[in-house]
Structure formats: structure tokens, C-alpha cells
Enzyme design. Sequence first.
Site, PDB file in Angstrom:
ATOM      1  N   SER A 186       6.900   4.329   3.680  1.00 21.66           N
ATOM      2  CA  SER A 186       6.352   3.209   4.446  1.00 21.66           C
ATOM      3  C   SER A 186       5.335   3.758   5.427  1.00 21.66           C
ATOM      4  O   SER A 186       5.698   4.538   6.327  1.00 21.66           O
ATOM      5  CB  SER A 186       7.444   2.462   5.212  1.00 21.66           C
ATOM      6  OG  SER A 186       6.843   1.541   6.110  1.00 21.66           O
ATOM      7  N   ARG A 226      -2.955   0.792   3.276  1.00 22.78           N
ATOM      8  CA  ARG A 226      -3.524   1.112   1.948  1.00 22.78           C
ATOM      9  C   ARG A 226      -4.621   2.177   2.017  1.00 22.78           C
ATOM     10  O   ARG A 226      -4.888   2.868   1.046  1.00 22.78           O
ATOM     11  CB  ARG A 226      -4.040  -0.154   1.262  1.00 22.78           C
ATOM     12  CG  ARG A 226      -5.068  -0.888   2.064  1.00 22.78           C
ATOM     13  CD  ARG A 226      -5.215  -2.334   1.650  1.00 22.78           C
ATOM     14  NE  ARG A 226      -6.036  -3.077   2.600  1.00 22.78           N
ATOM     15  CZ  ARG A 226      -5.580  -3.542   3.763  1.00 22.78           C
ATOM     16  NH1 ARG A 226      -4.344  -3.338   4.137  1.00 22.78           N
ATOM     17  NH2 ARG A 226      -6.378  -4.212   4.576  1.00 22.78           N
ATOM     18  N   GLY A 279       0.810  -1.215   0.000  1.00 22.72           N
ATOM     19  CA  GLY A 279       0.000   0.000   0.000  1.00 22.72           C
ATOM     20  C   GLY A 279       0.844   1.266   0.000  1.00 22.72           C
ATOM     21  O   GLY A 279       0.366   2.340  -0.384  1.00 22.72           O
ATOM     22  N   SER A 280       2.101   1.165   0.409  1.00 24.38           N
ATOM     23  CA  SER A 280       3.019   2.308   0.332  1.00 24.38           C
ATOM     24  C   SER A 280       3.730   2.304  -1.021  1.00 24.38           C
ATOM     25  O   SER A 280       3.958   3.360  -1.614  1.00 24.38           O
ATOM     26  CB  SER A 280       4.060   2.223   1.451  1.00 24.38           C
ATOM     27  OG  SER A 280       3.427   2.286   2.702  1.00 24.38           O
ATOM     28  N   SER A 318       3.741   2.376   7.951  1.00 16.52           N
ATOM     29  CA  SER A 318       4.033   2.067   9.359  1.00 16.52           C
ATOM     30  C   SER A 318       5.439   2.500   9.758  1.00 16.52           C
ATOM     31  O   SER A 318       5.711   2.732  10.938  1.00 16.52           O
ATOM     32  CB  SER A 318       3.921   0.553   9.592  1.00 16.52           C
ATOM     33  OG  SER A 318       4.884  -0.111   8.784  1.00 16.52           O
ATOM     34  N   HIS A 363      -0.093  -9.731 -26.526  1.00 15.09           N
ATOM     35  CA  HIS A 363       0.815 -10.767 -27.027  1.00 15.09           C
ATOM     36  C   HIS A 363       0.840 -11.985 -26.119  1.00 15.09           C
ATOM     37  O   HIS A 363       1.657 -12.877 -26.332  1.00 15.09           O
ATOM     38  CB  HIS A 363       2.222 -10.171 -27.190  1.00 15.09           C
ATOM     39  CG  HIS A 363       2.200  -8.965 -28.083  1.00 15.09           C
ATOM     40  ND1 HIS A 363       2.323  -9.062 -29.459  1.00 15.09           N
ATOM     41  CD2 HIS A 363       1.981  -7.658 -27.818  1.00 15.09           C
ATOM     42  CE1 HIS A 363       2.222  -7.848 -29.982  1.00 15.09           C
ATOM     43  NE2 HIS A 363       1.997  -6.974 -29.011  1.00 15.09           N
ATOM     44  N   THR A 369       8.529  -1.450   7.724  1.00 14.25           N
ATOM     45  CA  THR A 369       8.723  -2.442   6.652  1.00 14.25           C
ATOM     46  C   THR A 369      10.212  -2.590   6.347  1.00 14.25           C
ATOM     47  O   THR A 369      10.881  -1.629   5.955  1.00 14.25           O
ATOM     48  CB  THR A 369       7.905  -2.019   5.410  1.00 14.25           C
ATOM     49  OG1 THR A 369       6.532  -2.017   5.808  1.00 14.25           O
ATOM     50  CG2 THR A 369       8.086  -2.971   4.255  1.00 14.25           C
TER      51      THR A 369
HETATM   52  O1  PA5 Z   1      -1.827  -2.212   2.754  1.00  9.43           O
HETATM   53  C1  PA5 Z   1      -1.162  -2.943   3.472  1.00  9.43           C
HETATM   54  O2  PA5 Z   1      -1.501  -3.227   4.628  1.00  9.43           O
HETATM   55  C2  PA5 Z   1       0.164  -3.513   2.982  1.00  9.43           C
HETATM   56  O3  PA5 Z   1       0.182  -3.638   1.600  1.00  9.43           O
HETATM   57  C3  PA5 Z   1       1.331  -2.635   3.477  1.00  9.43           C
HETATM   58  O4  PA5 Z   1       1.255  -1.380   2.853  1.00  9.43           O
HETATM   59  C4  PA5 Z   1       2.672  -3.292   3.196  1.00  9.43           C
HETATM   60  O5  PA5 Z   1       2.772  -4.496   3.920  1.00  9.43           O
HETATM   61  C5  PA5 Z   1       3.845  -2.395   3.574  1.00  9.43           C
HETATM   62  O6  PA5 Z   1       3.684  -1.871   4.856  1.00  9.43           O
HETATM   63  P1  PA5 Z   1       3.898  -0.312   5.085  1.00  9.43           P
HETATM   64  O7  PA5 Z   1       2.941   0.370   4.164  1.00  9.43           O
HETATM   65  O8  PA5 Z   1       3.582  -0.076   6.509  1.00  9.43           O
HETATM   66  O9  PA5 Z   1       5.326  -0.045   4.738  1.00  9.43           O
END
Ligand code: PA5
Length: 327
Positions: A87, A139, A48-49, A89, A227, A92
Site C-alpha cells: 500500500s 500510481r 496503484g499498489s 500510503s 469468445h 488502505t
Molecule cells: O493510484 C491511486 O491513487 C489509487 O489507485 C491507490 O493506489 C489506491 O486507492 C490504493 O491506495 P494505496 O496505494 O495508498 O494503498
Amino acid sequence: MLYGYEDWPKLSLESFKLGKELNPRSLRVGSIKYDFEPTSVVITGMGGSGIVGDIVRDSLWSYNIIVHKDFNIPKWVDSRSLVIAVSYSGETLETICGALDALKRGIPVVGVTTGGRLASELEGRGAPVVKVPKAIAPRFGLPNLLYAVLGVLSHYLSIPEIDESIKIQEDALKSELPGRLASFVRGHVPMIFVPLGLQAVAYRFKNDLNENAKTPAVVAVVPEADHNDIVAVMLKHPVKYIIIRGRTDDVHDYLMRTVEEVVRSYSSDVEVIELKGSSRLSQEVYGSMLLGLVSIKLAELYGIDPVRTDPINTLKEKIKGISCPSN
Ligand code: PA5
């Protein structure tokens, strides 16, 4: 429940300001200078980051934006590049390793996070960090992270259409498509065709389907998909086809229409999503929001909690103690 989507416009604006307020150009970390014209920008982050990097790469396509989703950053990156470590959190490992590796190699790094180890490691070395507001889960903090990164980048690159990309979010919020599309894909694997240049929308949708709706999904990027992926339509699978149409250029528009024709000649399980907005940034933000809401609706239909991502937590726990790779 909208999981904070209703606050995206406000958070986008606030986070852009936060990113802009931190003007890294005035900074120096030891011998590392931030006042320069980067030859490339490397955006490192996961999940999500990490998708922030994909959206920025598609949106600022006339610049050299490299998306990195791994530990140490590529060997060719040097002090003429700017690294942005994203990130949510700040915990990561891949992203922390990438950021520390870059600083060690004399490359300017900016962190974008809510805090955690990424913030303390970078701040401990004097490197700039933008601290963004928290969300329900990483996310769901997309506007916080994306617009903070854009705010930082506005000191180095010309950023198009921030205002439009925020305004258009209201259209996504009002749309009735999420409920309809969720019912359409229910019980099937969505196969998402998208033109190159807007592919971040499809990857964001796939990720949201995976995490929020616990559903596998396939992304097929055109023209490469013409393709290979396209041949899968010849057999009947438990698949629903989604074609994302936006504005990049006439050739890709034409290719997407031909893909639709071919897919429809084999299957009637096809839905077309038209992205709104004039810039790629607006289209990607609009699409990310609209399709994210589809994943929430699908989770509702399945009666599951979109926030829980137990396997991710298990994997993170298992790799917690490992060291960054040695170069
Ligand atoms: O959305 C989520 O929970 C995950 O895809 C996190 O984004 C991913 O594990 C990475 O963690 P962070 O965004 O805290 O770096």
C-alpha cells in the site's frame, strides 16, 4: 510535466536495493518463521499498489503468485505461503485488514509502503516492512513499490531480467507514441486487447486512463476475449481499439494477429502497440510506462489534473471507520 516518470530508472534500482536489503529470511515474528520455501506468494493491495501484484504474477509466471484485491485473505492460504501487503500510503483499509488477518493466522507477512498505518501495525507486531520513497500519487510510485517487492522476492524466488527491465524504461521515455495515441483515443472509450500473460499492462493502462485521464476503458484478455468482447466490434460504438502485442508464446502471438485481422475487418480505428523487452517483466514495465505517459498526455488534452482522484478520496473517507470483516 512528466510526473516523475523521468526518475523511474533511478527509483527502480534504489527500490530493488531497499527490498533486497531487508532479508526477511533471518526473521521470526512470535512463532511465524520467514525462513522457508513458500508454496505460494499472495500479493495483496488495491489500485496503484495492487497492480504490482498483477505485474509480478505475469512476470514470475512459473511460480504460484496469487493476486488479492480485497480485505481478509482467502481461507486456503496458510503458513506455507508468504503474504506481501502493498500500500503506497499505508492507509488502505482492505490491505491493512488483509495483512493483519494473515498475521493473526500465523502467515508470514512483509509490508511494502511509504509508511502510514500499515507500517505501524506491522512494525508494532515485529513484522518486516520495506519503506519506499514517496511519489506524486500512489500510481506514480509504481517503480518504488514494484522493485521493492521484487527485491524482497529475490530472497525466495529467481527473478529474471531486473537490469533489462530498468534499461528498457529509457526507450519508453524517448518514445513519441504517447502524444499520438492520446490524440487517437481522445473523446472515445479505449478497448484494449491483450494476450493472457501480459494482461497487467492493459489493466495498468486502464487504471491510468481512469485515474489520470478520468476516462473509462475496457480490457479484453485473449483468448477469453475471442469468445465475447470481440463480438462488440460488429456495431459502431464511440470506441477506439488498441491491440497490445508482446512475446509470450507462438500460440498467443498468432491469436493476437488474428484478433487484429478480425477487428480491422470491422473498424479502421485500430492502433497496435508492440511491447519491447525479452522477458515478461521488461515488457510489462515498458508497457506500463509508455501507456502511463499516454494517460498523462490525454489528461493534458482534456485540460485536467492527472493527480486528482476526488471520488477515491470520498470513498476512502466513507469507509474509514469500518472494522475489518470477521472471518
Ligand atoms: O493510484 C491511486 O491513487 C489509487 O489507485 C491507490 O493506489 C489506491 O486507492 C490504493 O491506495 P494505496 O496505494 O495508498 O494503498
